[in-house]
Design an enzyme around this catalytic site. Structure first.
Site, PDB file in Angstrom:
ATOM      1  N   CYS A 141       0.842  -1.199   0.000  1.00  0.00           N
ATOM      2  CA  CYS A 141       0.000   0.000   0.000  1.00  0.00           C
ATOM      3  C   CYS A 141       0.880   1.252   0.000  1.00  0.00           C
ATOM      4  O   CYS A 141       1.473   1.568  -1.022  1.00  0.00           O
ATOM      5  CB  CYS A 141      -0.977  -0.023   1.172  1.00  0.00           C
ATOM      6  SG  CYS A 141      -2.371   1.112   0.951  1.00  0.00           S
TER       7      CYS A 141
ATOM      8  N   HIS B   6      -3.652  -4.903   0.602  1.00  0.00           N
ATOM      9  CA  HIS B   6      -3.086  -5.374   1.872  1.00  0.00           C
ATOM     10  C   HIS B   6      -3.167  -6.900   1.941  1.00  0.00           C
ATOM     11  O   HIS B   6      -4.091  -7.455   2.530  1.00  0.00           O
ATOM     12  CB  HIS B   6      -3.822  -4.745   3.055  1.00  0.00           C
ATOM     13  CG  HIS B   6      -3.382  -3.353   3.358  1.00  0.00           C
ATOM     14  ND1 HIS B   6      -2.348  -3.068   4.223  1.00  0.00           N
ATOM     15  CD2 HIS B   6      -3.838  -2.156   2.889  1.00  0.00           C
ATOM     16  CE1 HIS B   6      -2.177  -1.749   4.283  1.00  0.00           C
ATOM     17  NE2 HIS B   6      -3.063  -1.177   3.488  1.00  0.00           N
TER      18      HIS B   6
ATOM     19  N   GLU C  92      -1.522  -8.932   3.728  1.00  0.00           N
ATOM     20  CA  GLU C  92      -1.418  -9.449   5.096  1.00  0.00           C
ATOM     21  C   GLU C  92      -2.786  -9.599   5.768  1.00  0.00           C
ATOM     22  O   GLU C  92      -2.972 -10.446   6.649  1.00  0.00           O
ATOM     23  CB  GLU C  92      -0.486  -8.561   5.941  1.00  0.00           C
ATOM     24  CG  GLU C  92      -1.074  -7.286   6.491  1.00  0.00           C
ATOM     25  CD  GLU C  92      -1.254  -6.167   5.471  1.00  0.00           C
ATOM     26  OE1 GLU C  92      -1.790  -5.109   5.836  1.00  0.00           O
ATOM     27  OE2 GLU C  92      -0.856  -6.362   4.293  1.00  0.00           O
TER      28      GLU C  92
END
Length: 249
Positions: free
Chosen positions: A113, A217, A219
């Protein structure tokens, strides 16, 4: 020994437990979980004096540039427009130096990001300061649903590093950004784009080095999405290879 993966930290102004606002250094735990699941040892790198950069880079085998504040428009030669978000110049300065030192030693870098945007800007690219300044954008790029849920698709360039990792040319991603890559830096190539033309993946044109930025994102999706965890697996594996090569010198 497993590779050590540095994760650039952010700063939170926390008024919750004190009448005085306290600055807290942190990263979201999902970064730590994804790196650990991939076999890496996460090391949080706080925003601090740039004099510490050399020491931090000596400790790590790969670097994750995490999300967070807007990248300051001053870094790509623009004045701040009315709909720009909050930037944090001290973080920009520190991470700029951290990134350059990491690249100097040819260590793998994964920008997420804001991290992808910083990668682009440091190498001479530019950003839209807010999605509203990009007239071609139609999709939702700042979602209201949970981060584990995809909200739009990204088309990946065939045979690119990212397409090879995901073993597909289309991937569903989440989206939590209001700034966008405008001009891709000369050293990079866009290898992932949405249907409304937003650049979601940039990769170094030097294919022998793992230097990549993704606008979403991963994660936040990794725990329930094997492809997203696979991105961290590939990055940590590349960092492990670097570690082995350096140990032979």
């Amino acid at each position: 020994m497993a590779p050590v993966i540095g994760i650039s930290g952010s700063v939170l102004l926390d008024p919750l437990f004190s009448p005085v606002i306290i600055k807290r250094s942190y990263v979201n735990e999902q970064y730590i979980d994804a790196i650990t699941a991939a076999g890496g040892i996460p090391l949080i790198i706080p925003v601090t004096d740039v004099a510490a950069v050399t020491a931090y880079v000596s400790l790590i085998d790969g670097l994750v540039l995490s999300g967070g504040h807007d990248v300051s428009p001053q870094l790509y030669g623009e004045e701040t427009l009315s709909r720009a978000g909050e930037s944090y110049p001290a973080r920009d300065t520190f991470e700029h130096a951290l990134l350059l030192e990491t690249l100097k030693h040819n260590k793998p870098v994964l920008g997420i990001c804001r991290g992808a945007q910083l990668l682009n800007v440091v190498h001479g690219g530019s950003l839209y300061q807010d999605v509203s300044y990009a007239e071609h954008v139609q999709l939702q790029h700042l979602q209201a649903t949970a981060g584990e849920e995809p909200v739009h698709k990204v088309t990946l360039t065939p045979a690119s590093r990212i397409a090879t990792i995901f073993e597909t040319e289309t991937i569903g991603v989440n989206s939590f950004h209001h700034q966008l890559i405008k001009t891709v830096a000369p050293q990079f190539v866009a290898t992932g784009v949405t249907s409304d033309g937003v650049v979601e993946v940039i990769e170094s044109q030097a294919r022998d080095h793992f230097i990549m930025g993704v606008q979403w994102h991963p994660e936040q999706m990794a725990q329930k999405n094997q492809q997203m965890q696979g991105l961290f697996n590939a990055f940590v594996a590349e960092s492990a290879t670097y570690k082995v090569i350096m140990s032979l010198h």
